[in-house]
Design a protein around this motif. Structure first.
Motif, PDB file in Angstrom:
ATOM      1  N   ASP A 135       0.836  -1.196   0.000  1.00 17.23           N
ATOM      2  CA  ASP A 135       0.000   0.000   0.000  1.00 17.23           C
ATOM      3  C   ASP A 135       0.875   1.251   0.000  1.00 17.23           C
ATOM      4  OD1 ASP A 135       0.828   0.424   2.682  1.00 17.23           O
ATOM      5  OD2 ASP A 135      -0.830  -0.780   3.428  1.00 17.23           O
ATOM      6  N   CYS A 136       0.231   2.396  -0.149  1.00 14.09           N
ATOM      7  CA  CYS A 136       0.952   3.655  -0.316  1.00 14.09           C
ATOM      8  C   CYS A 136       0.653   4.679   0.765  1.00 14.09           C
ATOM      9  CB  CYS A 136       0.590   4.303  -1.656  1.00 14.09           C
ATOM     10  SG  CYS A 136       0.673   3.235  -3.084  1.00 14.09           S
ATOM     11  N   ASN A 137      -0.385   4.489   1.526  1.00 14.24           N
ATOM     12  CA  ASN A 137      -0.924   5.576   2.345  1.00 14.24           C
ATOM     13  C   ASN A 137      -0.639   5.454   3.831  1.00 14.24           C
ATOM     14  OD1 ASN A 137      -2.057   6.712   0.009  1.00 14.24           O
ATOM     15  ND2 ASN A 137      -3.874   5.417   0.187  1.00 14.24           N
ATOM     16  N   SER A 138       0.230   4.531   4.220  1.00 16.70           N
ATOM     17  CA  SER A 138       0.562   4.392   5.633  1.00 16.70           C
ATOM     18  C   SER A 138       2.072   4.423   5.797  1.00 16.70           C
ATOM     19  CB  SER A 138       0.007   3.083   6.203  1.00 16.70           C
ATOM     20  OG  SER A 138       0.431   2.902   7.540  1.00 16.70           O
ATOM     21  N   ASN A 139       2.565   5.360   6.603  1.00 12.66           N
ATOM     22  CA  ASN A 139       3.989   5.405   6.906  1.00 12.66           C
ATOM     23  C   ASN A 139       4.340   4.584   8.139  1.00 12.66           C
ATOM     24  OD1 ASN A 139       4.666   7.181   4.772  1.00 12.66           O
ATOM     25  ND2 ASN A 139       3.971   8.942   5.983  1.00 12.66           N
ATOM     26  N   SER A 140       3.411   4.490   9.076  1.00 16.14           N
ATOM     27  CA  SER A 140       3.705   3.801  10.333  1.00 16.14           C
ATOM     28  C   SER A 140       3.407   2.307  10.273  1.00 16.14           C
ATOM     29  CB  SER A 140       2.900   4.429  11.466  1.00 16.14           C
ATOM     30  OG  SER A 140       1.504   4.305  11.217  1.00 16.14           O
ATOM     31  N   ASP A 141       2.439   1.881   9.444  1.00 12.37           N
ATOM     32  CA  ASP A 141       2.054   0.473   9.416  1.00 12.37           C
ATOM     33  C   ASP A 141       1.705   0.039   7.992  1.00 12.37           C
ATOM     34  OD1 ASP A 141       1.492  -2.065  10.276  1.00 12.37           O
ATOM     35  OD2 ASP A 141      -0.536  -1.593  10.970  1.00 12.37           O
ATOM     36  N   ARG A 157      -4.316 -17.346  -8.923  1.00 12.73           N
ATOM     37  CA  ARG A 157      -4.116 -18.686  -8.383  1.00 12.73           C
ATOM     38  C   ARG A 157      -4.111 -18.669  -6.858  1.00 12.73           C
ATOM     39  NH1 ARG A 157       0.416 -21.384 -12.458  1.00 12.73           N
ATOM     40  NH2 ARG A 157      -1.071 -21.819 -14.138  1.00 12.73           N
ATOM     41  N   TRP A 158      -3.447 -17.700  -6.270  1.00  9.87           N
ATOM     42  CA  TRP A 158      -3.473 -17.515  -4.828  1.00  9.87           C
ATOM     43  C   TRP A 158      -3.037 -16.094  -4.525  1.00  9.87           C
ATOM     44  CZ3 TRP A 158       1.248 -16.011  -3.257  1.00  9.87           C
ATOM     45  CH2 TRP A 158       2.378 -16.535  -3.897  1.00  9.87           C
ATOM     46  N   ARG A 159      -3.286 -15.714  -3.287  1.00  9.42           N
ATOM     47  CA  ARG A 159      -2.961 -14.362  -2.857  1.00  9.42           C
ATOM     48  C   ARG A 159      -2.607 -14.394  -1.377  1.00  9.42           C
ATOM     49  NH1 ARG A 159      -5.035  -8.979  -4.385  1.00  9.42           N
ATOM     50  NH2 ARG A 159      -4.855  -7.622  -2.588  1.00  9.42           N
ATOM     51  N   VAL A 160      -1.570 -13.665  -0.993  1.00  6.96           N
ATOM     52  CA  VAL A 160      -1.169 -13.557   0.397  1.00  6.96           C
ATOM     53  C   VAL A 160      -1.080 -12.083   0.762  1.00  6.96           C
ATOM     54  CG1 VAL A 160       0.704 -13.927   2.057  1.00  6.96           C
ATOM     55  CG2 VAL A 160       0.098 -15.741   0.448  1.00  6.96           C
ATOM     56  N   GLU A 161      -1.752 -11.710   1.849  1.00  7.56           N
ATOM     57  CA  GLU A 161      -1.638 -10.361   2.391  1.00  7.56           C
ATOM     58  C   GLU A 161      -0.647 -10.399   3.547  1.00  7.56           C
ATOM     59  OE1 GLU A 161      -3.195  -7.648   1.229  1.00  7.56           O
ATOM     60  OE2 GLU A 161      -4.212  -8.786  -0.345  1.00  7.56           O
ATOM     61  N   SER A 162       0.333  -9.519   3.527  1.00  6.39           N
ATOM     62  CA  SER A 162       1.376  -9.505   4.538  1.00  6.39           C
ATOM     63  C   SER A 162       1.271  -8.251   5.389  1.00  6.39           C
ATOM     64  CB  SER A 162       2.751  -9.550   3.859  1.00  6.39           C
ATOM     65  OG  SER A 162       3.785  -9.269   4.769  1.00  6.39           O
ATOM     66  N   ASP A 163       1.308  -8.395   6.708  1.00 10.43           N
ATOM     67  CA  ASP A 163       1.363  -7.229   7.579  1.00 10.43           C
ATOM     68  C   ASP A 163       2.695  -6.504   7.442  1.00 10.43           C
ATOM     69  OD1 ASP A 163      -1.168  -7.501   8.590  1.00 10.43           O
ATOM     70  OD2 ASP A 163      -0.543  -8.782  10.254  1.00 10.43           O
ATOM     71  N   MET A 164       3.709  -7.192   6.951  1.00  9.28           N
ATOM     72  CA  MET A 164       5.029  -6.606   6.726  1.00  9.28           C
ATOM     73  C   MET A 164       5.115  -6.050   5.311  1.00  9.28           C
ATOM     74  SD  MET A 164       8.673  -8.668   6.633  1.00  9.28           S
ATOM     75  CE  MET A 164       8.320  -9.379   5.002  1.00  9.28           C
ATOM     76  N   PRO A 165       5.580  -4.813   5.126  1.00  9.86           N
ATOM     77  CA  PRO A 165       5.781  -4.313   3.761  1.00  9.86           C
ATOM     78  C   PRO A 165       6.891  -5.101   3.080  1.00  9.86           C
ATOM     79  CG  PRO A 165       6.823  -2.836   5.328  1.00  9.86           C
ATOM     80  CD  PRO A 165       6.037  -3.837   6.138  1.00  9.86           C
ATOM     81  N   ILE A 166       6.852  -5.147   1.749  1.00 10.23           N
ATOM     82  CA  ILE A 166       7.835  -5.915   0.986  1.00 10.23           C
ATOM     83  C   ILE A 166       8.797  -4.964   0.291  1.00 10.23           C
ATOM     84  CG2 ILE A 166       8.158  -7.499  -0.954  1.00 10.23           C
ATOM     85  CD1 ILE A 166       5.434  -8.719  -0.197  1.00 10.23           C
ATOM     86  N   SER A 182       8.889  -2.243   9.192  1.00  9.62           N
ATOM     87  CA  SER A 182       8.266  -0.939   9.361  1.00  9.62           C
ATOM     88  C   SER A 182       8.275  -0.603  10.845  1.00  9.62           C
ATOM     89  CB  SER A 182       6.831  -0.939   8.820  1.00  9.62           C
ATOM     90  OG  SER A 182       5.946  -1.558   9.731  1.00  9.62           O
ATOM     91  N   PRO A 183       7.891   0.621  11.231  1.00  5.96           N
ATOM     92  CA  PRO A 183       7.811   0.933  12.664  1.00  5.96           C
ATOM     93  C   PRO A 183       6.876   0.014  13.436  1.00  5.96           C
ATOM     94  CG  PRO A 183       7.777   2.950  11.365  1.00  5.96           C
ATOM     95  CD  PRO A 183       7.675   1.816  10.386  1.00  5.96           C
ATOM     96  N   SER A 184       5.925  -0.624  12.728  1.00  6.01           N
ATOM     97  CA  SER A 184       4.959  -1.500  13.396  1.00  6.01           C
ATOM     98  C   SER A 184       5.211  -2.979  13.142  1.00  6.01           C
ATOM     99  CB  SER A 184       3.535  -1.152  12.932  1.00  6.01           C
ATOM    100  OG  SER A 184       3.220   0.189  13.211  1.00  6.01           O
ATOM    101  N   ASP A 185       6.202  -3.302  12.302  1.00  7.85           N
ATOM    102  CA  ASP A 185       6.426  -4.697  11.926  1.00  7.85           C
ATOM    103  C   ASP A 185       7.887  -5.064  12.116  1.00  7.85           C
ATOM    104  OD1 ASP A 185       3.714  -5.180  10.774  1.00  7.85           O
ATOM    105  OD2 ASP A 185       4.375  -3.638   9.374  1.00  7.85           O
ATOM    106  N   GLU A 186       8.124  -6.233  12.672  1.00  5.91           N
ATOM    107  CA  GLU A 186       9.490  -6.683  12.872  1.00  5.91           C
ATOM    108  C   GLU A 186      10.171  -6.967  11.543  1.00  5.91           C
ATOM    109  OE1 GLU A 186       9.234 -10.255  15.120  1.00  5.91           O
ATOM    110  OE2 GLU A 186       7.944 -11.281  13.692  1.00  5.91           O
ATOM    111  N   LYS A 187      11.475  -6.760  11.536  1.00  7.49           N
ATOM    112  CA  LYS A 187      12.285  -7.051  10.355  1.00  7.49           C
ATOM    113  C   LYS A 187      12.311  -8.565  10.148  1.00  7.49           C
ATOM    114  CE  LYS A 187      16.115  -4.859  10.272  1.00  7.49           C
ATOM    115  NZ  LYS A 187      17.517  -4.462  10.610  1.00  7.49           N
TER     116      LYS A 187
END
Length: 375
Positions: A135-141, A157-166, A182-187
């Motif tokens: 996504d583009c609109n969140s700097n913190s998460d 065929r399949w789709r995965v949503e990740s809480d971590m930016p790629i 990200s500030p909200s997601d572990e490396k």
């Protein structure tokens, strides 16, 4: 960080298939199925021979299509990929595929919210297109996304949503290896199977790269660098150095890495340093296994692969783009050069934008227009 979420294929995106042939054309050109041609990000196509020093001046446009535009989109027009007789390109609504020989539309895939979906990185594994973006609109998460599409039809065929930016992605050996934080997601560095999108392994507190050398990817943790198997996550070696992989040789026998200022060649099998070239770090590299081609502002330079010494440099009329080696040519985003001497190759005009030479064609994306050229 919450667990990755797998959703139904059409929950947030749709694919539109046009009424053309169900599969790729039988006269399909050769491919360019990774961002850098191969998983090594060498940007070297050894199979190209039709477009060369004697024919590049004869290039003519065979077809051209305007890619979809959308006001308010945060995605854009990246470099295309070529696989299975398709040219696949990102646009401001999603992803579009075309017949490589004619430019006829094959299929389209659209994000549910193009205003919050950035430009996808594309790669193919067999008959599957892998697209990663976020996504583009969140700097913190910020979040990330992986989508697998059928190369022939564009169906999800399949789709995965990740809480971590790629931030990095490698597709190799039937695996997709991504990393981000990200500030909200572990490396973390996380691997998924191309076949079904299921997570295969994960390394927390590591960051990855977008380069694989025959199934090994370099990752960093603290001030160390390790080579991990893309299939198992097992470490081949670990060194007390902070290296970022920028490319690997086509033979996958060495990584080209930087520490922010210098460039080094290291053995892929052991991590042993072969040479270091001070002040030669660059984000824009290509290698044919004999020379390394680097861009530095308005200058293209070639280094010897075995020593790192400079072989030639050439000033360019404009800022250099990603170098590409194919057909006895070095593409610079401006004039084509001789890879051995740096001499300018005569051509009728410089072609702008992202350029992909393969199968006797040169595909370009420039200002939202995808074109196919041939002698």
């Amino acid at each position: 960080m919450t667990a990755l979420r797998r959703t139904l294929p059409f929950a947030v995106a749709v694919a539109v298939v046009f009424g053309l042939s169900g599969g790729p054309t039988s006269a399909a050109p050769a491919g360019w199925d990774h961002p850098g041609y191969d998983a090594e990000d060498s940007y070297y196509n050894p199979g190209e021979s039709v477009i060369n020093a004697s024919t590049i001046a004869k290039l003519t446009k065979k077809w051209s299509v305007a890619l979809r535009k959308h006001d308010g989109s945060c995605g854009g027009f990246g470099a295309p990929m070529v696989a299975g007789g398709r040219v696949v390109a990102t646009d401001q609504l999603g992803i579009s595929a075309f017949q490589a020989l004619t430019g006829a539309p094959a299929w389209r895939f659209s994000w549910e919210d193009p205003g919050d979906s950035d430009t996808a990185v594309l790669a193919a594994s067999g008959n599957t297109v892998i697209a990663t973006n976020g996504d583009c609109n969140s700097n913190s998460d910020p979040d990330g996304r992986l989508v697998a599409l059928d190369l022939a039809t564009g169906k999800v065929r399949w789709r995965v949503e990740s809480d971590m930016p790629i931030y990095t992605v490698v597709v190799d050996k039937g695996m997709i290896v991504v990393s981000g934080e990200s500030p909200s997601d572990e490396k973390a560095v996380v691997a998924y199977r191309v076949s079904d999108g299921k997570q295969a392994w994960k390394k927390v507190d590591y960051e990855g790269s977008s380069v694989s050398a025959n199934g090994y990817v370099l990752v960093n943790k603290g001030n160390t660098t390790s080579a991990l198997s893309v299939t198992t996550g097992a470490a081949l070696w670990t060194k007390p150095a902070l290296w970022q992989a920028k490319a690997a040789t086509p033979a996958a026998d060495r990584f080209l890495v930087t520490n922010g200022a210098a460039m080094s060649a290291i053995k892929a099998a052991t991590g042993a340093v072969m040479w270091t070239a001070p002040n030669k770090a660059s984000e824009l590299l290509a290698t044919d296994g004999r020379r390394i081609y680097r861009m530095d502002d308005h200058t293209a330079e070639a280094l010897d692969i075995n020593s790192g010494r400079s072989l030639w440099s050439r000033g360019l009329p404009a800022e250099g783009a990603q170098p590409i080696r194919a057909g006895g040519l070095l593409y610079t985003g401006g004039p084509a050069l001789s890879p051995t001497s740096g001499a300018v190759i005569t051509q009728s005009k410089f072609l702008a934008g992202h350029q992909i030479p393969t199968g006797g064609r040169l595909y370009t994306v420039n200002q939202g227009v995808l074109s196919g050229f041939a002698p």
